[in-house]
Design a protein around this motif. Structure first.
Motif, PDB file in Angstrom:
ATOM      1  N   ALA A 256       0.821  -1.208   0.000  1.00 31.78           N
ATOM      2  CA  ALA A 256       0.000   0.000   0.000  1.00 31.78           C
ATOM      3  C   ALA A 256       0.855   1.259   0.000  1.00 31.78           C
ATOM      4  O   ALA A 256       0.451   2.298  -0.556  1.00 31.78           O
ATOM      5  CB  ALA A 256      -0.928   0.004   1.213  1.00 31.78           C
ATOM      6  N   LEU A 257       2.032   1.174   0.598  1.00 33.83           N
ATOM      7  CA  LEU A 257       2.928   2.327   0.677  1.00 33.83           C
ATOM      8  C   LEU A 257       3.961   2.345  -0.449  1.00 33.83           C
ATOM      9  O   LEU A 257       4.869   3.186  -0.457  1.00 33.83           O
ATOM     10  CB  LEU A 257       3.630   2.341   2.033  1.00 33.83           C
ATOM     11  N   GLY A 258       3.861   1.407  -1.384  1.00 30.31           N
ATOM     12  CA  GLY A 258       4.780   1.382  -2.508  1.00 30.31           C
ATOM     13  C   GLY A 258       6.186   0.946  -2.165  1.00 30.31           C
ATOM     14  O   GLY A 258       7.140   1.294  -2.869  1.00 30.31           O
ATOM     15  N   ARG A 259       6.339   0.130  -1.092  1.00 28.27           N
ATOM     16  CA  ARG A 259       7.659  -0.290  -0.635  1.00 28.27           C
ATOM     17  C   ARG A 259       7.975  -1.698  -1.144  1.00 28.27           C
ATOM     18  O   ARG A 259       7.913  -2.681  -0.399  1.00 28.27           O
ATOM     19  CB  ARG A 259       7.744  -0.239   0.892  1.00 28.27           C
ATOM     20  N   SER A 260       8.341  -1.808  -2.402  1.00 29.99           N
ATOM     21  CA  SER A 260       8.676  -3.111  -2.982  1.00 29.99           C
ATOM     22  C   SER A 260      10.115  -3.513  -2.696  1.00 29.99           C
ATOM     23  O   SER A 260      10.540  -4.616  -3.049  1.00 29.99           O
ATOM     24  CB  SER A 260       8.439  -3.094  -4.489  1.00 29.99           C
ATOM     25  N   ASP A 261      10.871  -2.623  -2.043  1.00 28.23           N
ATOM     26  CA  ASP A 261      12.291  -2.865  -1.781  1.00 28.23           C
ATOM     27  C   ASP A 261      12.562  -3.522  -0.440  1.00 28.23           C
ATOM     28  O   ASP A 261      13.700  -3.869  -0.125  1.00 28.23           O
ATOM     29  CB  ASP A 261      13.046  -1.532  -1.812  1.00 28.23           C
ATOM     30  N   LEU A 262      11.549  -3.727   0.367  1.00 28.16           N
ATOM     31  CA  LEU A 262      11.729  -4.251   1.723  1.00 28.16           C
ATOM     32  C   LEU A 262      12.085  -5.733   1.737  1.00 28.16           C
ATOM     33  O   LEU A 262      11.581  -6.512   0.919  1.00 28.16           O
ATOM     34  CB  LEU A 262      10.454  -4.057   2.551  1.00 28.16           C
ATOM     35  N   VAL A 263      12.914  -6.127   2.694  1.00 30.27           N
ATOM     36  CA  VAL A 263      13.156  -7.536   3.007  1.00 30.27           C
ATOM     37  C   VAL A 263      12.168  -7.926   4.096  1.00 30.27           C
ATOM     38  O   VAL A 263      12.166  -7.333   5.182  1.00 30.27           O
ATOM     39  CB  VAL A 263      14.607  -7.767   3.482  1.00 30.27           C
ATOM     40  N   LEU A 264      11.313  -8.903   3.816  1.00 32.01           N
ATOM     41  CA  LEU A 264      10.248  -9.300   4.740  1.00 32.01           C
ATOM     42  C   LEU A 264      10.467 -10.748   5.155  1.00 32.01           C
ATOM     43  O   LEU A 264      10.451 -11.652   4.320  1.00 32.01           O
ATOM     44  CB  LEU A 264       8.879  -9.141   4.066  1.00 32.01           C
ATOM     45  N   LEU A 265      10.640 -10.971   6.458  1.00 33.41           N
ATOM     46  CA  LEU A 265      10.994 -12.289   6.994  1.00 33.41           C
ATOM     47  C   LEU A 265       9.947 -12.763   7.988  1.00 33.41           C
ATOM     48  O   LEU A 265       9.536 -12.016   8.879  1.00 33.41           O
ATOM     49  CB  LEU A 265      12.365 -12.217   7.690  1.00 33.41           C
ATOM     50  N   GLY A 266       9.526 -14.028   7.858  1.00 28.86           N
ATOM     51  CA  GLY A 266       8.513 -14.583   8.746  1.00 28.86           C
ATOM     52  C   GLY A 266       8.995 -15.813   9.481  1.00 28.86           C
ATOM     53  O   GLY A 266      10.194 -16.125   9.523  1.00 28.86           O
ATOM     54  N   ASN A 267       8.038 -16.525  10.048  1.00 28.31           N
ATOM     55  CA  ASN A 267       8.327 -17.749  10.810  1.00 28.31           C
ATOM     56  C   ASN A 267       7.081 -18.605  10.843  1.00 28.31           C
ATOM     57  O   ASN A 267       6.026 -18.132  11.260  1.00 28.31           O
ATOM     58  CB  ASN A 267       8.727 -17.389  12.247  1.00 28.31           C
ATOM     59  N   ASP A 268       7.159 -19.833  10.386  1.00 28.29           N
ATOM     60  CA  ASP A 268       6.116 -20.858  10.514  1.00 28.29           C
ATOM     61  C   ASP A 268       6.173 -21.874   9.386  1.00 28.29           C
ATOM     62  O   ASP A 268       6.159 -23.062   9.621  1.00 28.29           O
ATOM     63  CB  ASP A 268       4.694 -20.303  10.580  1.00 28.29           C
ATOM     64  N   GLY A 269       6.155 -21.390   8.121  1.00 23.02           N
ATOM     65  CA  GLY A 269       6.000 -22.311   7.013  1.00 23.02           C
ATOM     66  C   GLY A 269       4.545 -22.632   6.766  1.00 23.02           C
ATOM     67  O   GLY A 269       4.208 -23.697   6.250  1.00 23.02           O
ATOM     68  N   ASP A 270       3.671 -21.704   7.121  1.00 17.09           N
ATOM     69  CA  ASP A 270       2.258 -21.853   6.795  1.00 17.09           C
ATOM     70  C   ASP A 270       2.087 -21.832   5.276  1.00 17.09           C
ATOM     71  O   ASP A 270       2.825 -21.141   4.571  1.00 17.09           O
ATOM     72  CB  ASP A 270       1.472 -20.706   7.441  1.00 17.09           C
ATOM     73  N   THR A 271       1.123 -22.572   4.763  1.00 21.42           N
ATOM     74  CA  THR A 271       0.929 -22.646   3.314  1.00 21.42           C
ATOM     75  C   THR A 271       0.768 -21.257   2.695  1.00 21.42           C
ATOM     76  O   THR A 271       1.356 -20.958   1.656  1.00 21.42           O
ATOM     77  CB  THR A 271      -0.296 -23.507   2.967  1.00 21.42           C
TER      78      THR A 271
END
Length: 344
Positions: A256-271
């Protein structure tokens, strides 16, 4: 792609569920701390056909449904009765406690549970243990639950998120970066997952944590948290969230903010998280294989009821998956729940 050291051997043990005897279906348990282990010999099944309650902290998370599908698959093979009872919201602690109270009156032989408030659950689970019910915790590595229980099945949460920090350093650590963290609802799970990531970047001068806030474990909370931290820190480079739902929410805020440059990291391995990585909307996650975790938990529970499980913590595997890795995991839909939205 960095893998945790024990992934292959642990996965081999869990995948043996399709071919071998129960004793080979999970790695050798690690003893719980002194005073945390309930007496396996005091378990007293009430029913000839075992009746087992699966009680995750909420139904709003597909992750816990995936664990439940693994539990149900083993239960069906063994010919036992399994039912699930949980509140819709992970924040509904009182609702979960009421459900545990209700199950204690239903002549169950075992309870497989997860909770966001171990201290609220402990007195009720002590009653279960005292009644001779087998009590095992899932999706945790908690070594000293506030009351003795029979077993714990789950991955090393701190090691898993430490590994994704290592991965981030390897792939992005050659320049100064500002980092935002989205925590889960306060409790053991959030403390360990956030703590593992912070341990991993500790001492690395290029990783500077500038904000850390609660995302309430869900997509909506992650969206709100992501919007808040990106608006207050528009020069942010990386967001780590303590589960996939929150990083999915943060990815919506970034878009929504036009930030396609971000590194986004999660945790789980949900489908859903894996599919977002495959689509390029999230960068990477800690894959914790919830379906296999459920299978391991159910095999251990059946062994507890027959007296062949010694008690302790059963560690389940993790791996760090970026886009290529996520696609490879999605190409084995029989190990996932829910099923991927398309064929990969």
């Amino acid at each position: 792609m960095i893998k945790t050291i024990l992934k292959l051997s642990l996965a081999a043990g869990l995948l043996a569920a399709t071919a071998g005897a129960q004793a080979a279906d999970y790695p050798k348990p690690v003893p719980l701390k002194d005073g945390a282990q309930a007496d396996i010999g005091a378990i007293k099944p009430k029913n000839d056909k075992f009746r087992i309650a699966y009680m995750p902290p909420a139904t709003e998370f597909n992750y816990y449904i995936a664990i439940g599908e693994g539990i149900k698959a083993v239960g069906a093979e063994a010919g036992v009765e399994v039912f699930m009872l949980a509140p819709q919201s992970g924040a509904d602690i009182n609702g979960q406690m009421g459900m545990i109270q209700d199950v204690l009156t239903q002549d169950v032989d075992a309870i497989i549970f997860g909770t966001h408030d171990e201290f609220a659950a402990a007195p009720l689970l002590k009653q279960a243990v005292d009644q001779g019910i087998a009590v095992l915790m899932i999706n945790s590595d908690i070594p000293n639950f506030p009351t003795p229980i029979h077993g714990v099945v789950g991955y090393s949460q701190r090691n898993g998120t430490h590994a994704i920090a290592d991965w981030a350093i390897e792939n992005y650590g050659d320049k100064p970066l500002k980092v935002g963290i989205i925590e889960g609802q306060p409790g053991y799970h959030s403390t360990e997952r956030v703590g593992g990531f912070l341990d991993g970047i500790k001492g690395n001068e290029n990783f500077n944590v500038v904000v850390s806030i609660d995302g309430k474990w869900n997509v909506e909370g992650g969206n709100t948290a992501g919007m808040d931290i990106l608006q207050s820190h528009p020069d942010l480079d990386i967001i780590f969230a303590a589960n996939d739902y929150m990083i999915i929410g943060a990815s919506y805020a970034a878009k929504a903010l036009g930030r396609s440059d971000l590194v986004l990291l999660g945790n789980d391995g949900d489908t859903s998280g894996l599919e977002e990585i495959a689509a390029g909307n999230i960068t990477a996650t800690v894959n914790t294989s919830p379906y296999l975790m459920g299978k391991a938990a159910m095999h251990a529970t059946l062994d507890a009821l027959t007296g062949t499980y010694p008690g302790g913590w059963i560690e389940t595997p993790t791996s760090i998956e970026d886009k290529d890795g996520a696609i490879a995991v999605l190409q084995e839909p029989e190990k996932l729940f829910p099923q991927p939205s398309k064929k990969y």
